[in-house]
Design a protein around this motif. Structure first.
Motif, PDB file in Angstrom:
ATOM      1  N   GLU A   1       3.155 121.024  -9.767  1.00 10.40           N
ATOM      2  CA  GLU A   1       3.137 119.591 -10.062  1.00 10.40           C
ATOM      3  C   GLU A   1       4.312 119.206 -10.954  1.00 10.40           C
ATOM      4  O   GLU A   1       4.947 118.165 -10.752  1.00 10.40           O
ATOM      5  N   ALA A   2       4.606 120.044 -11.933  1.00 12.31           N
ATOM      6  CA  ALA A   2       5.732 119.782 -12.828  1.00 12.31           C
ATOM      7  C   ALA A   2       7.049 119.792 -12.040  1.00 12.31           C
ATOM      8  O   ALA A   2       7.915 118.933 -12.247  1.00 12.31           O
ATOM      9  N   GLU A   3       7.196 120.751 -11.141  1.00 12.40           N
ATOM     10  CA  GLU A   3       8.410 120.841 -10.320  1.00 12.40           C
ATOM     11  C   GLU A   3       8.554 119.603  -9.437  1.00 12.40           C
ATOM     12  O   GLU A   3       9.668 119.099  -9.239  1.00 12.40           O
ATOM     13  N   TRP A   4       7.447 119.123  -8.880  1.00  8.61           N
ATOM     14  CA  TRP A   4       7.490 117.934  -8.025  1.00  8.61           C
ATOM     15  C   TRP A   4       8.004 116.734  -8.824  1.00  8.61           C
ATOM     16  O   TRP A   4       8.904 116.023  -8.376  1.00  8.61           O
ATOM     17  N   ASP A   5       7.425 116.501  -9.995  1.00  8.74           N
ATOM     18  CA  ASP A   5       7.847 115.363 -10.806  1.00  8.74           C
ATOM     19  C   ASP A   5       9.295 115.517 -11.271  1.00  8.74           C
ATOM     20  O   ASP A   5      10.049 114.551 -11.314  1.00  8.74           O
ATOM     21  N   LYS A   6       9.694 116.747 -11.588  1.00  7.64           N
ATOM     22  CA  LYS A   6      11.093 116.987 -11.968  1.00  7.64           C
ATOM     23  C   LYS A   6      12.021 116.616 -10.822  1.00  7.64           C
ATOM     24  O   LYS A   6      13.059 116.004 -11.021  1.00  7.64           O
ATOM     25  N   SER A   7      11.626 116.956  -9.594  1.00 10.45           N
ATOM     26  CA  SER A   7      12.474 116.627  -8.439  1.00 10.45           C
ATOM     27  C   SER A   7      12.577 115.113  -8.249  1.00 10.45           C
ATOM     28  O   SER A   7      13.628 114.609  -7.843  1.00 10.45           O
ATOM     29  N   LEU A   8      11.488 114.379  -8.543  1.00  9.75           N
ATOM     30  CA  LEU A   8      11.554 112.913  -8.471  1.00  9.75           C
ATOM     31  C   LEU A   8      12.572 112.369  -9.473  1.00  9.75           C
ATOM     32  O   LEU A   8      13.358 111.474  -9.149  1.00  9.75           O
ATOM     33  N   LEU A   9      12.548 112.914 -10.678  1.00  9.23           N
ATOM     34  CA  LEU A   9      13.496 112.465 -11.707  1.00  9.23           C
ATOM     35  C   LEU A   9      14.920 112.868 -11.350  1.00  9.23           C
ATOM     36  O   LEU A   9      15.850 112.077 -11.522  1.00  9.23           O
ATOM     37  N   ASP A  10      15.093 114.079 -10.860  1.00  8.97           N
ATOM     38  CA  ASP A  10      16.424 114.526 -10.433  1.00  8.97           C
ATOM     39  C   ASP A  10      16.984 113.589  -9.368  1.00  8.97           C
ATOM     40  O   ASP A  10      18.150 113.197  -9.411  1.00  8.97           O
TER      41      ASP A  10
ATOM     42  N   ALA B   1      16.372 110.535  -8.992  1.00 11.51           N
ATOM     43  CA  ALA B   1      16.697 109.241  -9.597  1.00 11.51           C
ATOM     44  C   ALA B   1      17.875 109.343 -10.559  1.00 11.51           C
ATOM     45  O   ALA B   1      18.236 108.359 -11.207  1.00 11.51           O
ATOM     46  N   GLY B   2      18.459 110.542 -10.647  1.00 11.28           N
ATOM     47  CA  GLY B   2      19.620 110.730 -11.526  1.00 11.28           C
ATOM     48  C   GLY B   2      19.262 110.893 -12.989  1.00 11.28           C
ATOM     49  O   GLY B   2      20.112 110.699 -13.862  1.00 11.28           O
ATOM     50  N   ILE B   3      18.028 111.284 -13.273  1.00  7.45           N
ATOM     51  CA  ILE B   3      17.573 111.477 -14.648  1.00  7.45           C
ATOM     52  C   ILE B   3      17.495 112.969 -14.930  1.00  7.45           C
ATOM     53  O   ILE B   3      16.807 113.709 -14.213  1.00  7.45           O
ATOM     54  N   TYR B   4      18.188 113.413 -15.989  1.00  7.55           N
ATOM     55  CA  TYR B   4      18.136 114.823 -16.369  1.00  7.55           C
ATOM     56  C   TYR B   4      16.721 115.160 -16.840  1.00  7.55           C
ATOM     57  O   TYR B   4      16.147 114.462 -17.674  1.00  7.55           O
ATOM     58  N   ALA B   5      16.155 116.224 -16.289  1.00 12.29           N
ATOM     59  CA  ALA B   5      14.829 116.685 -16.695  1.00 12.29           C
ATOM     60  C   ALA B   5      14.797 118.201 -16.605  1.00 12.29           C
ATOM     61  O   ALA B   5      15.534 118.813 -15.831  1.00 12.29           O
ATOM     62  N   MET B   6      13.946 118.797 -17.421  1.00  8.28           N
ATOM     63  CA  MET B   6      13.727 120.235 -17.344  1.00  8.28           C
ATOM     64  C   MET B   6      12.269 120.526 -17.652  1.00  8.28           C
ATOM     65  O   MET B   6      11.551 119.655 -18.148  1.00  8.28           O
ATOM     66  N   ILE B   7      11.858 121.730 -17.320  1.00  7.08           N
ATOM     67  CA  ILE B   7      10.471 122.131 -17.548  1.00  7.08           C
ATOM     68  C   ILE B   7      10.448 123.226 -18.607  1.00  7.08           C
ATOM     69  O   ILE B   7      11.080 124.267 -18.438  1.00  7.08           O
TER      70      ILE B   7
ATOM     71  N   LEU C   1       7.201 118.669 -19.011  1.00  5.83           N
ATOM     72  CA  LEU C   1       8.347 117.985 -18.430  1.00  5.83           C
ATOM     73  C   LEU C   1       9.049 117.235 -19.550  1.00  5.83           C
ATOM     74  O   LEU C   1       8.435 116.420 -20.241  1.00  5.83           O
ATOM     75  N   VAL C   2      10.320 117.552 -19.771  1.00  6.90           N
ATOM     76  CA  VAL C   2      11.072 116.924 -20.851  1.00  6.90           C
ATOM     77  C   VAL C   2      12.292 116.200 -20.308  1.00  6.90           C
ATOM     78  O   VAL C   2      12.881 116.597 -19.291  1.00  6.90           O
TER      79      VAL C   2
ATOM     80  N   ARG D   1      15.753 113.425 -21.787  1.00 11.53           N
ATOM     81  CA  ARG D   1      16.458 112.909 -22.963  1.00 11.53           C
ATOM     82  C   ARG D   1      15.694 111.698 -23.485  1.00 11.53           C
ATOM     83  O   ARG D   1      15.145 110.917 -22.697  1.00 11.53           O
ATOM     84  N   SER D   2      15.674 111.537 -24.788  1.00 14.54           N
ATOM     85  CA  SER D   2      14.899 110.447 -25.378  1.00 14.54           C
ATOM     86  C   SER D   2      15.339 109.086 -24.853  1.00 14.54           C
ATOM     87  O   SER D   2      14.506 108.203 -24.629  1.00 14.54           O
ATOM     88  N   GLU D   3      16.618 108.914 -24.596  1.00 17.32           N
ATOM     89  CA  GLU D   3      17.095 107.621 -24.100  1.00 17.32           C
ATOM     90  C   GLU D   3      16.694 107.356 -22.645  1.00 17.32           C
ATOM     91  O   GLU D   3      16.771 106.232 -22.161  1.00 17.32           O
ATOM     92  N   ASP D   4      16.235 108.394 -21.934  1.00 16.39           N
ATOM     93  CA  ASP D   4      15.807 108.245 -20.539  1.00 16.39           C
ATOM     94  C   ASP D   4      14.293 108.110 -20.392  1.00 16.39           C
ATOM     95  O   ASP D   4      13.791 107.987 -19.274  1.00 16.39           O
ATOM     96  N   LYS D   5      13.551 108.144 -21.499  1.00 17.47           N
ATOM     97  CA  LYS D   5      12.089 108.161 -21.434  1.00 17.47           C
ATOM     98  C   LYS D   5      11.529 106.985 -20.631  1.00 17.47           C
ATOM     99  O   LYS D   5      10.713 107.184 -19.729  1.00 17.47           O
ATOM    100  N   GLN D   6      11.936 105.778 -20.950  1.00 16.90           N
ATOM    101  CA  GLN D   6      11.371 104.591 -20.288  1.00 16.90           C
ATOM    102  C   GLN D   6      11.612 104.626 -18.781  1.00 16.90           C
ATOM    103  O   GLN D   6      10.701 104.415 -17.991  1.00 16.90           O
ATOM    104  N   ARG D   7      12.833 104.899 -18.388  1.00 14.28           N
ATOM    105  CA  ARG D   7      13.174 104.951 -16.959  1.00 14.28           C
ATOM    106  C   ARG D   7      12.423 106.078 -16.258  1.00 14.28           C
ATOM    107  O   ARG D   7      11.923 105.915 -15.144  1.00 14.28           O
TER     108      ARG D   7
END
Length: 72
Positions: A17-26, A28-34, A52-53, A55-61
């Motif tokens: 599930e974490a990998e799936w959500d990370k791929s959604l963020l990736d 959308a061009g949002i840096y994410a890691m697990i 799932l983490v 950058r703080s400035e990307d949290k809202q998006r």
């Protein structure tokens, strides 16, 4: 990447599930890691959740992207 700038936006009992959500963020061009990816796969559910983490400035998006998927 400065680890101090990363914040947890969701926790998962399933690495898949974490990998799936990370791929959604990736996508959308949002840096994410697990965090705890391997530990959560080794230990029973709930002991060490995958985090799932972003950058703080990307949290809202990031939350908007994930919410749009779960609502749609």
């Amino acid at each position: 990447m400065d680890g101090n700038n990363l914040i947890v936006i969701r926790e998962y009992n399933s690495v898949n599930e974490a990998e799936w959500d990370k791929s959604l963020l990736d996508g959308a061009g949002i840096y994410a890691m697990i965090r705890n990816e391997f530990m959560s796969a080794l230990y029973p559910m709930g002991i060490t959740p995958a985090q799932l983490v972003v950058r703080s400035e990307d949290k809202q998006r990031a939350m908007e992207v994930l919410d749009a998927y779960t609502e749609g």
